[in-house]
Design a protein around this motif. Structure first.
Motif, PDB file in Angstrom:
ATOM      1  N   HIS A   1       0.864  -1.190   0.000  1.00  0.00           N
ATOM      2  CA  HIS A   1       0.000   0.000   0.000  1.00  0.00           C
ATOM      3  C   HIS A   1       0.896   1.233   0.000  1.00  0.00           C
ATOM      4  O   HIS A   1       2.056   1.150   0.407  1.00  0.00           O
ATOM      5  CB  HIS A   1      -0.947  -0.020   1.213  1.00  0.00           C
ATOM      6  CG  HIS A   1      -0.232  -0.032   2.523  1.00  0.00           C
ATOM      7  ND1 HIS A   1       0.297  -1.189   3.062  1.00  0.00           N
ATOM      8  CD2 HIS A   1       0.094   0.959   3.387  1.00  0.00           C
ATOM      9  CE1 HIS A   1       0.900  -0.897   4.203  1.00  0.00           C
ATOM     10  NE2 HIS A   1       0.798   0.402   4.427  1.00  0.00           N
TER      11      HIS A   1
ATOM     12  N   HIS B   1       2.052   5.404   0.680  1.00  0.00           N
ATOM     13  CA  HIS B   1       1.978   6.512   1.635  1.00  0.00           C
ATOM     14  C   HIS B   1       2.518   7.766   0.973  1.00  0.00           C
ATOM     15  O   HIS B   1       3.364   7.689   0.082  1.00  0.00           O
ATOM     16  CB  HIS B   1       2.826   6.239   2.885  1.00  0.00           C
ATOM     17  CG  HIS B   1       2.258   5.204   3.800  1.00  0.00           C
ATOM     18  ND1 HIS B   1       1.111   5.412   4.525  1.00  0.00           N
ATOM     19  CD2 HIS B   1       2.671   3.958   4.114  1.00  0.00           C
ATOM     20  CE1 HIS B   1       0.850   4.331   5.246  1.00  0.00           C
ATOM     21  NE2 HIS B   1       1.776   3.426   5.005  1.00  0.00           N
TER      22      HIS B   1
ATOM     23  N   THR C   1       6.315   6.626   8.653  1.00  0.00           N
ATOM     24  CA  THR C   1       5.777   5.532   9.458  1.00  0.00           C
ATOM     25  C   THR C   1       6.838   5.137  10.477  1.00  0.00           C
ATOM     26  O   THR C   1       8.028   5.053  10.151  1.00  0.00           O
ATOM     27  CB  THR C   1       5.408   4.301   8.613  1.00  0.00           C
ATOM     28  OG1 THR C   1       6.587   3.759   8.017  1.00  0.00           O
ATOM     29  CG2 THR C   1       4.407   4.642   7.532  1.00  0.00           C
TER      30      THR C   1
ATOM     31  N   HIS D   1       4.874   0.161   0.660  1.00  0.00           N
ATOM     32  CA  HIS D   1       5.510  -0.885   1.453  1.00  0.00           C
ATOM     33  C   HIS D   1       4.506  -1.971   1.813  1.00  0.00           C
ATOM     34  O   HIS D   1       3.298  -1.818   1.644  1.00  0.00           O
ATOM     35  CB  HIS D   1       6.188  -0.310   2.710  1.00  0.00           C
ATOM     36  CG  HIS D   1       5.264   0.123   3.812  1.00  0.00           C
ATOM     37  ND1 HIS D   1       5.566  -0.011   5.138  1.00  0.00           N
ATOM     38  CD2 HIS D   1       4.031   0.695   3.779  1.00  0.00           C
ATOM     39  CE1 HIS D   1       4.586   0.461   5.886  1.00  0.00           C
ATOM     40  NE2 HIS D   1       3.636   0.898   5.096  1.00  0.00           N
TER      41      HIS D   1
ATOM     42  N   GLN E   1       1.963   0.966  15.405  1.00  0.00           N
ATOM     43  CA  GLN E   1       2.329   1.640  14.165  1.00  0.00           C
ATOM     44  C   GLN E   1       1.918   3.100  14.316  1.00  0.00           C
ATOM     45  O   GLN E   1       0.754   3.408  14.570  1.00  0.00           O
ATOM     46  CB  GLN E   1       1.581   1.005  12.992  1.00  0.00           C
ATOM     47  CG  GLN E   1       1.611   1.826  11.718  1.00  0.00           C
ATOM     48  CD  GLN E   1       2.854   1.570  10.896  1.00  0.00           C
ATOM     49  OE1 GLN E   1       2.915   0.623  10.128  1.00  0.00           O
ATOM     50  NE2 GLN E   1       3.878   2.392  11.073  1.00  0.00           N
TER      51      GLN E   1
HETATM   52 MN    MN Z   1       1.824   1.467   5.937  1.00  0.00          MN
END
Ligand code: MN
Length: 314
Positions: A77, A79, A84, A121, A137
């Protein structure tokens, strides 16, 4: 406070704060959310609290047992506009990204990925690992100065440890008691894991930062409030230390920073400043364009949903 803002003398709340102080404590419930079939407690964002410093997202996952039948992980997915920050208490995950990073993360280690304009990632179960997975996360909003810049990935195995009164601390990001993490930060920021022993603990704090607590295990008493997993305790600005009390071994994260420079717009996996940016990023990911690259993961790519608003320019 009276209606005209003058602190009143006496009353039921007068014993909660020392004279002359008006320190914020707002404890709010995390939201139960589903991330690719994994249940998480989303402590940030809250409806009335979008950011704490530049911290803008906190998903506490587990503890949950991962095995062949129930592997933990999330497929490729994208970003943009954020870092992150991945921190595990138990278990392990394999990070793969479009910068060709392939990195197993274990407890005590930090993964920090900078999205800038775009990155993708996957977090995969590792082949050999079956057992309990427990971690958090976090996302950090990037400031205007870097949010359109290059993507990057860091893995840190050596983070500073600090011994405090009543607690041991690991500095994930920023500085605590003279110990500075090597992790990248684009704004004034702190992220610390505290392991409290039963009794009282004192954490030094930067008074120009706002702070919040996310308890991962156990429970802690702060300013007369009890804080447990599944909550966010927002502590506001202006504290130079935080007194805490616990009756059991307790693990929590302290997140803080200078209040963020601007409001942000956050949708799906993107942080930006407008809905238009969100819609463009989603369309680019779904069209398979070059902006977000390829992760090399064999897990299924996660498509962006349709933006929920009618007028993306609105
Ligand atoms: Mn992610």
């Amino acid at each position: 406070m009276t209606a005209d803002g003058v602190p009143f003398d006496g009353g039921p709340s007068a014993d909660l704060e020392a004279p002359g102080e008006a320190l914020t404590i707002e404890v709010s419930a995390s939201r139960e959310a589903d991330v690719a079939g994994n249940r998480v407690r989303r402590a940030l964002p809250q409806r009335t609290r979008r950011t704490v410093g530049a911290w803008c997202f906190a998903d506490h996952m587990g503890p949950v047992t991962a095995d062949g039948a129930h592997p933990m992980g999330i497929g490729p997915h994208p970003h943009s506009g954020l870092h992150t920050v991945t921190w595990l208490v138990e278990g392990e995950l394999l990070h793969r990204d479009s910068l060709e990073s392939e990195q197993t993360i274990r407890p005590g280690q930090l993964n920090l990925m900078t999205a800038g304009d775009g990155v993708s990632h996957a977090e995969e179960p590792t082949r050999q690992f079956e057992g309990v997975l427990h971690g958090i996360q976090l996302w950090v909003a990037q400031p205007e100065a870097t949010r359109h810049g290059e993507a990057a990935f860091e893995h840190h195995t050596e983070l500073p440890e600090v011994e405090l009164t009543g607690a041991a601390a690991t500095v994930l990001v920023g500085e605590l008691a003279g110990a500075t993490s090597p992790a990248r930060k684009d704004t004034a920021l702190v992220g610390v894991e505290l392991r409290l022993r039963p009794g009282n603990a004192v954490l030094p704090m930067e008074p120009t930062f706002e702070h919040a607590l996310v308890v991962l295990q156990g429970s802690v008493e702060v300013g007369g409030e009890s804080v447990v997993p599944g909550q966010l305790a927002y502590l506001g600005l202006g504290r130079d230390e935080l007194g805490m009390e616990t009756v059991e071994d307790t693990r929590l994260l302290v997140l803080g920073g200078t209040p963020f420079e601007s409001p942000i717009v956050m949708w799906w996996n993107f942080v930006g400043r407008s809905r238009q940016e969100m819609a463009e990023a989603a369309a680019e990911w779904n069209s398979g364009g070059e902006r977000f690259g390829e992760t090399g993961s064999t897990m299924a790519r996660i498509p962006a949903p349709r933006p929920p608003w009618r007028d993306p320019a609105g």
